[in-house]
Design a protein around this motif. Structure first.
Motif, PDB file in Angstrom:
ATOM      1  N   GLU A 104      -7.619   5.238 -15.299  1.00 32.79           N
ATOM      2  CA  GLU A 104      -7.377   4.026 -14.518  1.00 32.79           C
ATOM      3  C   GLU A 104      -8.718   3.331 -14.403  1.00 32.79           C
ATOM      4  OE1 GLU A 104      -5.332   4.770 -10.843  1.00 32.79           O
ATOM      5  OE2 GLU A 104      -4.268   6.443 -11.739  1.00 32.79           O
ATOM      6  N   PRO A 105      -8.887   2.181 -15.050  1.00 31.58           N
ATOM      7  CA  PRO A 105     -10.209   1.566 -15.101  1.00 31.58           C
ATOM      8  C   PRO A 105     -10.713   1.121 -13.733  1.00 31.58           C
ATOM      9  CG  PRO A 105      -8.561   0.179 -16.167  1.00 31.58           C
ATOM     10  CD  PRO A 105      -7.897   1.454 -15.793  1.00 31.58           C
ATOM     11  N   ASP A 106      -9.828   0.685 -12.852  1.00 29.60           N
ATOM     12  CA  ASP A 106     -10.290   0.171 -11.566  1.00 29.60           C
ATOM     13  C   ASP A 106     -10.132   1.190 -10.452  1.00 29.60           C
ATOM     14  OD1 ASP A 106     -10.867  -2.211 -12.816  1.00 29.60           O
ATOM     15  OD2 ASP A 106      -8.897  -3.076 -12.405  1.00 29.60           O
ATOM     16  N   ALA A 107      -9.857   2.443 -10.790  1.00 32.80           N
ATOM     17  CA  ALA A 107      -9.646   3.462  -9.765  1.00 32.80           C
ATOM     18  C   ALA A 107     -10.964   3.768  -9.072  1.00 32.80           C
ATOM     19  CB  ALA A 107      -9.071   4.730 -10.383  1.00 32.80           C
ATOM     20  N   HIS A 119      -4.929  12.755   0.168  1.00 32.78           N
ATOM     21  CA  HIS A 119      -5.552  11.515  -0.320  1.00 32.78           C
ATOM     22  C   HIS A 119      -5.161  11.202  -1.765  1.00 32.78           C
ATOM     23  CE1 HIS A 119      -7.959  11.751   3.291  1.00 32.78           C
ATOM     24  NE2 HIS A 119      -8.378  12.970   2.931  1.00 32.78           N
ATOM     25  N   ALA A 120      -4.411  12.104  -2.397  1.00 36.80           N
ATOM     26  CA  ALA A 120      -4.007  11.986  -3.804  1.00 36.80           C
ATOM     27  C   ALA A 120      -5.237  11.873  -4.708  1.00 36.80           C
ATOM     28  CB  ALA A 120      -3.059  10.809  -4.005  1.00 36.80           C
ATOM     29  N   ASP A 168      -5.086   1.889  -5.191  1.00 34.33           N
ATOM     30  CA  ASP A 168      -4.938   1.075  -4.000  1.00 34.33           C
ATOM     31  C   ASP A 168      -5.542   1.719  -2.752  1.00 34.33           C
ATOM     32  OD1 ASP A 168      -3.154   3.138  -3.957  1.00 34.33           O
ATOM     33  OD2 ASP A 168      -1.487   1.970  -3.137  1.00 34.33           O
ATOM     34  N   SER A 169      -6.266   2.808  -2.895  1.00 30.06           N
ATOM     35  CA  SER A 169      -6.805   3.506  -1.725  1.00 30.06           C
ATOM     36  C   SER A 169      -8.136   2.923  -1.287  1.00 30.06           C
ATOM     37  CB  SER A 169      -6.946   4.990  -2.024  1.00 30.06           C
ATOM     38  OG  SER A 169      -7.831   5.176  -3.097  1.00 30.06           O
ATOM     39  N   ASP A 170      -8.474   3.175  -0.025  1.00 27.37           N
ATOM     40  CA  ASP A 170      -9.734   2.712   0.557  1.00 27.37           C
ATOM     41  C   ASP A 170     -10.750   3.839   0.441  1.00 27.37           C
ATOM     42  OD1 ASP A 170     -11.724   1.416   1.946  1.00 27.37           O
ATOM     43  OD2 ASP A 170     -10.802   1.739   3.924  1.00 27.37           O
TER      44      ASP A 170
END
Length: 193
Positions: free
Chosen positions: A124-127, A150-151, A171-173
């Motif tokens: 995932e490039p933007d993970a 937190h996956a 989509d996590s912070d």
């Protein structure tokens, strides 16, 4: 060389005559150390004379010339070593040809990188990612229990300094997850890369 050494060398080489020779013989008879020195000089003289009889350079040069003449007079036959070299040379040429054909196929078939995929799956490039150092006594079960809510997945590590890299869902912070991990007794350090 002092005078006594010179007379001793002359005596060993049978160059002293008359009274000088007699005095030297009397001195040798009275002094056992002088007698040992005379014996040593005679042994050196004998070794020197043997070396002078057959100089090794002349023998080596004659042998070398003889061997060269023998080699030149023999008909040249293929040796097993030459046959082996020819075999490996041919094999090396064949291997180079195969590599060249493969390279030309890759270059000229227009292959694109979109058909390639990592064995671990598509990244995932933007993970977001975190770098975490866990306590040395942390077990795998404790690690899974800590990361599951937190996956988060370990994608690298541990490095030489004990650093793990975690990949978080897209989509996590990352900042809040880092703060939550730092509250755990199992985490020594957590940073955003």
């Amino acid at each position: 060389m002092n005078n006594d050494d010179e007379r001793l060398a002359l005596y060993v080489n049978d160059r002293l005559e008359g009274t000088q020779r007699q005095r030297m013989q009397d001195a040798i008879a009275d002094d056992p150390e002088l007698a040992r020195e005379v014996e040593l000089l005679r042994m050196v003289k004998q070794g020197w004379q043997q070396d002078q009889e057959a100089p090794p350079m002349e023998l080596g040069l004659a042998r070398l010339k003889r061997d060269i003449q023998q080699e030149q007079s023999l008909p040249e036959a293929p040796s097993p070593r030459n046959r082996g070299q020819r075999f490996w040379r041919g094999l090396a040429l064949a291997a180079c040809l195969v590599v060249a054909i493969q390279a030309s196929l890759v270059v000229f078939t227009g292959s694109d990188d979109t058909q390639w995929e990592l064995l671990s799956g598509s990244p995932e490039p933007d993970a977001p990612r975190l770098q975490v150092v866990f306590t040395p006594d942390t077990t795998i079960a404790q690690l899974q229990a800590l990361l599951q809510p937190h996956a988060a997945h370990i994608v690298e590590g541990p490095g030489a300094l004990g650093i793990y890299t975690l990949r978080l869902p897209g989509d996590s912070d990352a900042v809040s997850i880092r703060d939550q991990l730092l509250e755990s007794a199992l985490v020594e350090e957590a940073n955003l890369p």
